[in-house]
Motif scaffolding. Structure first.
Motif, short mmCIF file in Angstrom:
data_model
loop_
_atom_site.label_atom_id
_atom_site.label_comp_id
_atom_site.label_asym_id
_atom_site.label_seq_id
_atom_site.Cartn_x
_atom_site.Cartn_y
_atom_site.Cartn_z
N SER A 1 0.84 -1.20 0.00
CA SER A 1 0.00 0.00 0.00
C SER A 1 0.87 1.25 0.00
N ILE A 2 0.30 2.31 -0.53
CA ILE A 2 0.89 3.65 -0.42
C ILE A 2 -0.06 4.45 0.47
N GLU A 3 0.41 4.79 1.64
CA GLU A 3 -0.43 5.48 2.62
C GLU A 3 -0.03 6.96 2.68
N VAL A 4 -0.98 7.83 2.36
CA VAL A 4 -0.75 9.27 2.38
C VAL A 4 -1.57 9.88 3.52
N GLN A 5 -0.89 10.61 4.38
CA GLN A 5 -1.56 11.28 5.49
C GLN A 5 -1.26 12.77 5.43
N VAL A 6 -2.29 13.58 5.59
CA VAL A 6 -2.15 15.02 5.58
C VAL A 6 -2.40 15.56 6.98
N GLN A 7 -1.46 16.36 7.46
CA GLN A 7 -1.64 17.01 8.76
C GLN A 7 -2.37 18.32 8.54
N ALA A 8 -3.48 18.49 9.21
CA ALA A 8 -4.30 19.67 9.02
C ALA A 8 -4.82 20.17 10.36
N ASN A 9 -5.00 21.48 10.45
CA ASN A 9 -5.55 22.10 11.65
C ASN A 9 -6.81 22.88 11.28
N ASP A 10 -7.85 22.65 12.04
CA ASP A 10 -9.10 23.37 11.79
C ASP A 10 -8.99 24.82 12.26
N VAL A 11 -9.57 25.70 11.47
CA VAL A 11 -9.71 27.10 11.88
C VAL A 11 -11.13 27.26 12.42
N VAL A 12 -11.21 27.55 13.71
CA VAL A 12 -12.50 27.59 14.40
C VAL A 12 -12.81 29.02 14.81
N GLY A 13 -14.01 29.46 14.58
CA GLY A 13 -14.39 30.81 14.99
C GLY A 13 -15.90 31.00 14.96
N GLY A 14 -16.32 32.14 15.43
CA GLY A 14 -17.75 32.47 15.43
C GLY A 14 -18.50 31.78 16.54
N ARG A 15 -19.80 32.07 16.60
CA ARG A 15 -20.65 31.48 17.63
C ARG A 15 -20.76 29.97 17.41
N GLY A 16 -20.63 29.24 18.47
CA GLY A 16 -20.71 27.79 18.40
C GLY A 16 -19.43 27.10 18.00
N GLY A 17 -18.39 27.91 17.79
CA GLY A 17 -17.11 27.31 17.44
C GLY A 17 -17.14 26.54 16.14
#
Length: 248
Positions: free
Chosen positions: A29-45
């Motif tokens: 297998s070729i396993e690709v993983q992407v590191q990502a961070n959510d941008v959270v804002g506004g009411r209710g996050g």
């Protein structure tokens, strides 16, 4: 509709131009993983965006074929070929009358410094024997050995032929990078005909150094699993290329 139906075939090319080909993979297998961070804002996050910071690619495979040279590469070593020494595994023998003396004949010719260890069935270690060629003479042995007595030769050192291959295990030396090329087939589902070769070429991949060599008492072929981590070149962010090649 197109499907991928076959396991990868793989070639590995090191910096010296040596090539290791693998056409006996059980799975891969070729396993690709992407590191990502959510941008959270506004009411209710709420998630209002995603920031990508990194992508890692790992090649995983299990190979049913044992490749001594590739095992050495994973230790960061090269195979050398020359005569040497090795230890013989334990084996039972029956003491016999050979030329009027109580002797056994072992399989390999012991080395000059043979370090031979012999034990009786009751666990007593036998000493005082002499070794000449493949024969072990118990005339002066302690305790005495009788003709017809069973003896276990637990080990001894013998000389190996000039074709013997070996490499060192050095805990401060690790695997070097290789170019990895993997290829599989794209198949038309309706006709079950291969239409394209799908080839992945990664410019530099390093064995992670973790692998397992399995054995079992049942005589069956044992697969050897390993992984390679794809790394980024110093002067580019491009780590590889994927090709879709028509099959004429």
């Amino acid at each position: 509709m197109a499907v991928i139906t076959d396991v990868f075939e793989m070639i590995l090319i090191d910096d010296d131009g040596d090539v290791i080909g693998k056409t006996t993979l059980q799975d891969s297998s070729i396993e690709v993983q992407v590191q990502a961070n959510d941008v959270v804002g506004g009411r209710g996050g709420e998630v209002i965006g995603v920031l990508h910071s990194n992508r890692t690619t790992t090649i995983n495979y299990n190979d049913i074929s044992f490749d001594f040279e590739w095992v050495a590469k994973q230790f960061g070593q090269d195979v050398v070929t020359h005569a040497g020494i090795a230890y013989h595994m334990p084996k039972w023998y029956l003491a016999q009358d050979i030329g009027g003396a109580t002797k056994i004949t072992v399989e390999k010719t012991p080395a000059t410094n043979h370090e031979m260890k012999i034990y009786k069935e009751d666990g007593q270690r036998v000493t005082g024997f002499s070794v000449s060629g493949n024969e072990v003479d118990f005339t002066s042995a302690t305790p005495a050995v009788a003709i017809g007595e069973s003896l276990e030769v637990k080990t001894y050192i013998y000389n190996t032929p000039a074709q013997t291959q070996e490499f060192f295990i050095d805990n401060k030396v690790f695997a070097k990078g290789v170019k990895a090329v993997l290829e599989t087939l794209e198949v038309d589902e309706s006709t079950e005909t291969a239409t394209h070769k799908i080839q992945y070429e990664f410019y530099k991949a390093i064995p992670d150094g973790n692998f397992t060599i399995n054995t079992a008492s049942e005589r069956t072929a044992q697969a050897m699993g390993s992984s390679l981590r794809v790394i980024k070149p110093r002067t580019s962010t491009v780590v590889g290329i994927v090709k879709r090649i028509p099959i004429a």
